[in-house]
Write a protein that holds these residues in place. Structure first.
Motif, PDB file in Angstrom:
ATOM      1  N   ILE A  15       0.842  -1.200   0.000  1.00  0.00           N
ATOM      2  CA  ILE A  15       0.000   0.000   0.000  1.00  0.00           C
ATOM      3  C   ILE A  15       0.876   1.248   0.000  1.00  0.00           C
ATOM      4  O   ILE A  15       0.624   2.196  -0.745  1.00  0.00           O
ATOM      5  CB  ILE A  15      -0.972  -0.006   1.201  1.00  0.00           C
ATOM      6  CG1 ILE A  15      -1.990  -1.142   1.043  1.00  0.00           C
ATOM      7  CG2 ILE A  15      -1.676   1.344   1.338  1.00  0.00           C
ATOM      8  CD1 ILE A  15      -2.798  -1.433   2.289  1.00  0.00           C
ATOM      9  N   LYS A  16       1.933   1.234   0.797  1.00  0.00           N
ATOM     10  CA  LYS A  16       2.849   2.376   0.838  1.00  0.00           C
ATOM     11  C   LYS A  16       3.525   2.579  -0.512  1.00  0.00           C
ATOM     12  O   LYS A  16       3.716   3.719  -0.949  1.00  0.00           O
ATOM     13  CB  LYS A  16       3.886   2.189   1.945  1.00  0.00           C
ATOM     14  CG  LYS A  16       3.303   2.373   3.337  1.00  0.00           C
ATOM     15  CD  LYS A  16       4.345   2.202   4.413  1.00  0.00           C
ATOM     16  CE  LYS A  16       3.735   2.450   5.790  1.00  0.00           C
ATOM     17  NZ  LYS A  16       4.713   2.346   6.871  1.00  0.00           N
ATOM     18  N   LEU A  25      -6.506   7.854  -3.533  1.00  0.00           N
ATOM     19  CA  LEU A  25      -7.309   7.070  -2.598  1.00  0.00           C
ATOM     20  C   LEU A  25      -8.228   6.079  -3.304  1.00  0.00           C
ATOM     21  O   LEU A  25      -8.257   4.899  -2.935  1.00  0.00           O
ATOM     22  CB  LEU A  25      -8.091   8.011  -1.682  1.00  0.00           C
ATOM     23  CG  LEU A  25      -8.496   7.469  -0.338  1.00  0.00           C
ATOM     24  CD1 LEU A  25      -7.327   6.945   0.460  1.00  0.00           C
ATOM     25  CD2 LEU A  25      -9.198   8.549   0.462  1.00  0.00           C
ATOM     26  N   PRO A  26      -8.981   6.495  -4.334  1.00  0.00           N
ATOM     27  CA  PRO A  26      -9.835   5.526  -5.019  1.00  0.00           C
ATOM     28  C   PRO A  26      -9.034   4.399  -5.681  1.00  0.00           C
ATOM     29  O   PRO A  26      -9.483   3.257  -5.734  1.00  0.00           O
ATOM     30  CB  PRO A  26     -10.568   6.350  -6.084  1.00  0.00           C
ATOM     31  CG  PRO A  26     -10.497   7.755  -5.602  1.00  0.00           C
ATOM     32  CD  PRO A  26      -9.218   7.855  -4.839  1.00  0.00           C
ATOM     33  N   ASP A  27      -7.820   4.733  -6.170  1.00  0.00           N
ATOM     34  CA  ASP A  27      -6.960   3.714  -6.775  1.00  0.00           C
ATOM     35  C   ASP A  27      -6.540   2.678  -5.732  1.00  0.00           C
ATOM     36  O   ASP A  27      -6.546   1.472  -5.992  1.00  0.00           O
ATOM     37  CB  ASP A  27      -5.698   4.342  -7.383  1.00  0.00           C
ATOM     38  CG  ASP A  27      -6.001   5.377  -8.447  1.00  0.00           C
ATOM     39  OD1 ASP A  27      -6.997   5.205  -9.177  1.00  0.00           O
ATOM     40  OD2 ASP A  27      -5.244   6.363  -8.546  1.00  0.00           O
ATOM     41  N   ILE A  28      -6.159   3.166  -4.568  1.00  0.00           N
ATOM     42  CA  ILE A  28      -5.725   2.264  -3.496  1.00  0.00           C
ATOM     43  C   ILE A  28      -6.878   1.385  -3.047  1.00  0.00           C
ATOM     44  O   ILE A  28      -6.713   0.181  -2.844  1.00  0.00           O
ATOM     45  CB  ILE A  28      -5.119   3.072  -2.322  1.00  0.00           C
ATOM     46  CG1 ILE A  28      -3.801   3.711  -2.787  1.00  0.00           C
ATOM     47  CG2 ILE A  28      -4.913   2.185  -1.098  1.00  0.00           C
ATOM     48  CD1 ILE A  28      -3.200   4.685  -1.808  1.00  0.00           C
ATOM     49  N   GLN A  29      -8.064   1.970  -2.920  1.00  0.00           N
ATOM     50  CA  GLN A  29      -9.239   1.184  -2.546  1.00  0.00           C
ATOM     51  C   GLN A  29      -9.466   0.059  -3.548  1.00  0.00           C
ATOM     52  O   GLN A  29      -9.675  -1.097  -3.170  1.00  0.00           O
ATOM     53  CB  GLN A  29     -10.474   2.079  -2.478  1.00  0.00           C
ATOM     54  CG  GLN A  29     -11.750   1.310  -2.173  1.00  0.00           C
ATOM     55  CD  GLN A  29     -13.009   2.158  -2.344  1.00  0.00           C
ATOM     56  OE1 GLN A  29     -12.964   3.278  -2.823  1.00  0.00           O
ATOM     57  NE2 GLN A  29     -14.128   1.597  -1.961  1.00  0.00           N
ATOM     58  N   LEU A  30      -9.408   0.385  -4.830  1.00  0.00           N
ATOM     59  CA  LEU A  30      -9.627  -0.608  -5.884  1.00  0.00           C
ATOM     60  C   LEU A  30      -8.550  -1.687  -5.859  1.00  0.00           C
ATOM     61  O   LEU A  30      -8.855  -2.884  -5.954  1.00  0.00           O
ATOM     62  CB  LEU A  30      -9.666   0.082  -7.250  1.00  0.00           C
ATOM     63  CG  LEU A  30      -9.946  -0.824  -8.445  1.00  0.00           C
ATOM     64  CD1 LEU A  30     -11.337  -1.441  -8.332  1.00  0.00           C
ATOM     65  CD2 LEU A  30      -9.818  -0.029  -9.739  1.00  0.00           C
ATOM     66  N   LYS A  31      -7.299  -1.292  -5.710  1.00  0.00           N
ATOM     67  CA  LYS A  31      -6.201  -2.260  -5.679  1.00  0.00           C
ATOM     68  C   LYS A  31      -6.314  -3.178  -4.454  1.00  0.00           C
ATOM     69  O   LYS A  31      -6.027  -4.376  -4.541  1.00  0.00           O
ATOM     70  CB  LYS A  31      -4.848  -1.546  -5.675  1.00  0.00           C
ATOM     71  CG  LYS A  31      -4.477  -0.943  -7.013  1.00  0.00           C
ATOM     72  CD  LYS A  31      -3.169  -0.179  -6.887  1.00  0.00           C
ATOM     73  CE  LYS A  31      -2.733   0.409  -8.186  1.00  0.00           C
ATOM     74  NZ  LYS A  31      -1.716  -0.378  -8.851  1.00  0.00           N
ATOM     75  N   MET A  32      -6.715  -2.625  -3.320  1.00  0.00           N
ATOM     76  CA  MET A  32      -6.884  -3.464  -2.122  1.00  0.00           C
ATOM     77  C   MET A  32      -7.959  -4.512  -2.371  1.00  0.00           C
ATOM     78  O   MET A  32      -7.834  -5.654  -1.933  1.00  0.00           O
ATOM     79  CB  MET A  32      -7.219  -2.609  -0.898  1.00  0.00           C
ATOM     80  CG  MET A  32      -6.045  -1.799  -0.388  1.00  0.00           C
ATOM     81  SD  MET A  32      -6.459  -0.766   1.036  1.00  0.00           S
ATOM     82  CE  MET A  32      -6.646  -2.018   2.311  1.00  0.00           C
ATOM     83  N   HIS A  33      -9.007  -4.106  -3.068  1.00  0.00           N
ATOM     84  CA  HIS A  33     -10.090  -5.037  -3.370  1.00  0.00           C
ATOM     85  C   HIS A  33      -9.641  -6.089  -4.385  1.00  0.00           C
ATOM     86  O   HIS A  33      -9.829  -7.288  -4.167  1.00  0.00           O
ATOM     87  CB  HIS A  33     -11.310  -4.276  -3.884  1.00  0.00           C
ATOM     88  CG  HIS A  33     -12.460  -5.159  -4.237  1.00  0.00           C
ATOM     89  ND1 HIS A  33     -13.199  -5.833  -3.285  1.00  0.00           N
ATOM     90  CD2 HIS A  33     -12.975  -5.521  -5.424  1.00  0.00           C
ATOM     91  CE1 HIS A  33     -14.123  -6.555  -3.880  1.00  0.00           C
ATOM     92  NE2 HIS A  33     -14.006  -6.380  -5.187  1.00  0.00           N
ATOM     93  N   GLU A  34      -9.057  -5.634  -5.501  1.00  0.00           N
ATOM     94  CA  GLU A  34      -8.715  -6.543  -6.588  1.00  0.00           C
ATOM     95  C   GLU A  34      -7.468  -7.374  -6.328  1.00  0.00           C
ATOM     96  O   GLU A  34      -7.447  -8.563  -6.632  1.00  0.00           O
ATOM     97  CB  GLU A  34      -8.537  -5.760  -7.895  1.00  0.00           C
ATOM     98  CG  GLU A  34      -9.835  -5.194  -8.409  1.00  0.00           C
ATOM     99  CD  GLU A  34      -9.661  -4.371  -9.672  1.00  0.00           C
ATOM    100  OE1 GLU A  34      -8.511  -4.064 -10.059  1.00  0.00           O
ATOM    101  OE2 GLU A  34     -10.696  -4.030 -10.289  1.00  0.00           O
ATOM    102  N   GLU A  35      -6.414  -6.761  -5.775  1.00  0.00           N
ATOM    103  CA  GLU A  35      -5.135  -7.458  -5.636  1.00  0.00           C
ATOM    104  C   GLU A  35      -4.956  -8.135  -4.279  1.00  0.00           C
ATOM    105  O   GLU A  35      -4.183  -9.081  -4.165  1.00  0.00           O
ATOM    106  CB  GLU A  35      -3.983  -6.497  -5.904  1.00  0.00           C
ATOM    107  CG  GLU A  35      -3.986  -5.982  -7.341  1.00  0.00           C
ATOM    108  CD  GLU A  35      -2.854  -5.015  -7.626  1.00  0.00           C
ATOM    109  OE1 GLU A  35      -1.811  -5.074  -6.939  1.00  0.00           O
ATOM    110  OE2 GLU A  35      -3.025  -4.200  -8.554  1.00  0.00           O
ATOM    111  N   THR A  41     -14.392  -0.122   2.067  1.00  0.00           N
ATOM    112  CA  THR A  41     -15.090   1.100   1.656  1.00  0.00           C
ATOM    113  C   THR A  41     -14.092   2.227   1.453  1.00  0.00           C
ATOM    114  O   THR A  41     -12.956   2.181   1.932  1.00  0.00           O
ATOM    115  CB  THR A  41     -16.116   1.542   2.717  1.00  0.00           C
ATOM    116  OG1 THR A  41     -15.405   1.933   3.904  1.00  0.00           O
ATOM    117  CG2 THR A  41     -17.115   0.434   3.030  1.00  0.00           C
ATOM    118  N   TYR A  42     -14.538   3.258   0.764  1.00  0.00           N
ATOM    119  CA  TYR A  42     -13.705   4.447   0.555  1.00  0.00           C
ATOM    120  C   TYR A  42     -13.314   5.053   1.903  1.00  0.00           C
ATOM    121  O   TYR A  42     -12.158   5.403   2.129  1.00  0.00           O
ATOM    122  CB  TYR A  42     -14.477   5.463  -0.299  1.00  0.00           C
ATOM    123  CG  TYR A  42     -13.706   6.727  -0.583  1.00  0.00           C
ATOM    124  CD1 TYR A  42     -12.793   6.781  -1.634  1.00  0.00           C
ATOM    125  CD2 TYR A  42     -13.894   7.867   0.179  1.00  0.00           C
ATOM    126  CE1 TYR A  42     -12.079   7.936  -1.908  1.00  0.00           C
ATOM    127  CE2 TYR A  42     -13.185   9.026  -0.086  1.00  0.00           C
ATOM    128  CZ  TYR A  42     -12.284   9.059  -1.131  1.00  0.00           C
ATOM    129  OH  TYR A  42     -11.577  10.199  -1.392  1.00  0.00           O
TER     130      TYR A  42
END
Length: 147
Positions: A15-16, A25-35, A41-42
């Motif tokens: 994440i770092k 932030l939205p990119d990190i949220q998506l990557k946490m979900h997908e990867e 949640t946001y």
């Protein structure tokens, strides 16, 4: 509610690295979900970033707002709206706007859903056309958070 205690050291390092590479932030949220297979949640993503002390690039959603005087003088018209990665204190979302005449403002939506617009020039009142365009762009930015 998601907690940083649920993350491994490897996940935290990943994440770092995303943030260091310029992820929003939205990119990190998506990557946490997908990867990482972490449906988050946001808002929880925001808390994770805060808890981990991660610095995100500022104002990189939509069009960048000009910062120095030379850029302001070359403003080509139209309305430009950006969203802050980390909203102002007490707000759900916040950002900046530059109107067609070059006037700048900070916009907010508080925790009750109440919108606010704070122009740099005290008595500034955007044109009706600028307000319509501002609302259109703001809706698009907020919709992007839901996707």
């Amino acid at each position: 509610m998601f907690s940083t205690k649920q993350l491994s050291e490897e996940q935290i390092a990943t994440i770092k690295s995303w943030a260091a590479a310029g992820a929003r932030l939205p990119d990190i949220q998506l990557k946490m979900h997908e990867e990482m297979n972490l449906p988050i949640t946001y808002m929880d993503t925001r808390f994770v970033i805060l808890d981990l002390g991660i610095e995100l690039a500022k104002d990189d959603v939509a069009v960048e707002v000009p910062d120095d005087l030379a850029q302001e003088e070359s403003h080509t018209g139209g309305v430009q709206v950006t969203m802050d990665d980390m909203p102002l204190s007490g707000m759900i979302v916040s950002g900046k706007a530059v109107f067609s005449d070059g006037e700048r403002a900070i916009w907010t939506i508080d925790q009750n859903g109440q919108p606010g617009l704070e122009p740099e020039t005290a008595a500034y009142d955007p044109t009706e056309e600028d307000i319509v365009e501002f609302q259109k762009q703001l809706r698009a930015l907020i919709q992007s958070l839901r996707e």
